[in-house]
Design a protein around this motif. Sequence first.
Motif, mmCIF file in Angstrom:
data_model
loop_
_atom_site.group_PDB
_atom_site.id
_atom_site.type_symbol
_atom_site.label_atom_id
_atom_site.label_comp_id
_atom_site.label_asym_id
_atom_site.label_seq_id
_atom_site.Cartn_x
_atom_site.Cartn_y
_atom_site.Cartn_z
ATOM 1 N N ALA A 1 -3.950 -14.149 -0.619
ATOM 2 C CA ALA A 1 -4.206 -13.643 0.671
ATOM 3 C C ALA A 1 -2.600 -14.018 1.355
ATOM 4 O O ALA A 1 -2.045 -12.890 2.037
ATOM 5 N N ALA A 2 -2.034 -15.047 1.206
ATOM 6 C CA ALA A 2 -0.709 -15.360 1.690
ATOM 7 C C ALA A 2 0.465 -14.339 1.031
ATOM 8 O O ALA A 2 1.113 -13.608 1.976
ATOM 9 N N VAL A 3 0.371 -14.273 -0.090
ATOM 10 C CA VAL A 3 1.370 -13.413 -1.095
ATOM 11 C C VAL A 3 1.079 -11.969 -0.629
ATOM 12 O O VAL A 3 2.173 -11.046 -0.222
ATOM 13 N N ALA A 4 0.103 -11.376 -0.551
ATOM 14 C CA ALA A 4 -0.207 -10.114 -0.071
ATOM 15 C C ALA A 4 -0.041 -9.691 1.320
ATOM 16 O O ALA A 4 0.683 -8.826 1.748
ATOM 17 N N ILE A 5 -0.152 -10.726 2.305
ATOM 18 C CA ILE A 5 0.482 -10.314 3.574
ATOM 19 C C ILE A 5 1.851 -10.536 3.768
ATOM 20 O O ILE A 5 2.545 -9.712 4.292
ATOM 21 N N VAL A 6 2.398 -11.386 2.927
ATOM 22 C CA VAL A 6 4.174 -11.312 2.706
ATOM 23 C C VAL A 6 4.511 -10.149 2.402
ATOM 24 O O VAL A 6 5.447 -9.559 2.899
ATOM 25 N N TRP A 7 3.829 -9.730 1.236
ATOM 26 C CA TRP A 7 4.275 -8.356 0.726
ATOM 27 C C TRP A 7 4.237 -7.238 1.590
ATOM 28 O O TRP A 7 5.358 -6.367 1.871
ATOM 29 N N CYS A 8 3.078 -7.132 2.051
ATOM 30 C CA CYS A 8 2.798 -5.867 3.145
ATOM 31 C C CYS A 8 3.845 -5.787 4.304
ATOM 32 O O CYS A 8 4.216 -4.873 4.724
ATOM 33 N N VAL A 9 3.914 -7.063 5.076
ATOM 34 C CA VAL A 9 4.687 -7.184 6.143
ATOM 35 C C VAL A 9 6.073 -6.710 5.737
ATOM 36 O O VAL A 9 6.761 -6.061 6.349
ATOM 37 N N ALA A 10 6.450 -7.245 4.639
ATOM 38 C CA ALA A 10 7.965 -7.083 4.123
ATOM 39 C C ALA A 10 8.206 -5.687 3.878
ATOM 40 O O ALA A 10 9.204 -5.039 4.119
ATOM 41 N N ILE A 11 7.365 -5.009 3.069
ATOM 42 C CA ILE A 11 7.280 -3.745 3.009
ATOM 43 C C ILE A 11 7.435 -2.925 4.261
ATOM 44 O O ILE A 11 8.144 -1.833 4.438
ATOM 45 N N GLU A 12 6.535 -3.062 5.130
ATOM 46 C CA GLU A 12 6.409 -2.477 6.391
ATOM 47 C C GLU A 12 7.744 -2.625 7.332
ATOM 48 O O GLU A 12 8.387 -1.407 7.743
ATOM 49 N N PHE A 13 8.551 -3.778 7.323
ATOM 50 C CA PHE A 13 9.723 -3.755 7.914
ATOM 51 C C PHE A 13 11.080 -3.320 7.197
ATOM 52 O O PHE A 13 11.906 -2.957 7.731
#
Length: 107
Positions: free
Chosen positions: A39-51
């Motif tokens: 969950a943490a890795v997925a959130i970091v990935w998705c937010v990083a891609i968004e930014f």
Amino acid sequence: MHALGSGPVADVVGDVLYAALIYLLVAALLPRAPQIVPAAVAIVWCVAIEFFQLTGLPEQWGLAFRPAMLVFGTVFSPVDIACYVAGIVGVALCDAAVAHVRRAHAA
């Protein structure tokens, strides 16, 4: 990518499913990890891609190679971040419930 649907509902569903996919990919790579790790890795990935979309590169890449839009999106939207979190929390809760049932049946 009109063949995959368009409009606000399709955008939200796509974001939720994209985030759930990232969670599932990480969970498959780390099968013994507690649900909080993928969950943490997925959130970091998705937010990083968004930014990363703020740089304009994903949009340029998508114009040159349309399938890149499926991975990197095109333009930043804070609503997408909420959708990612919802998708990841939902799939993590389902994953935890399945793990609980499996442990209960194994006992």
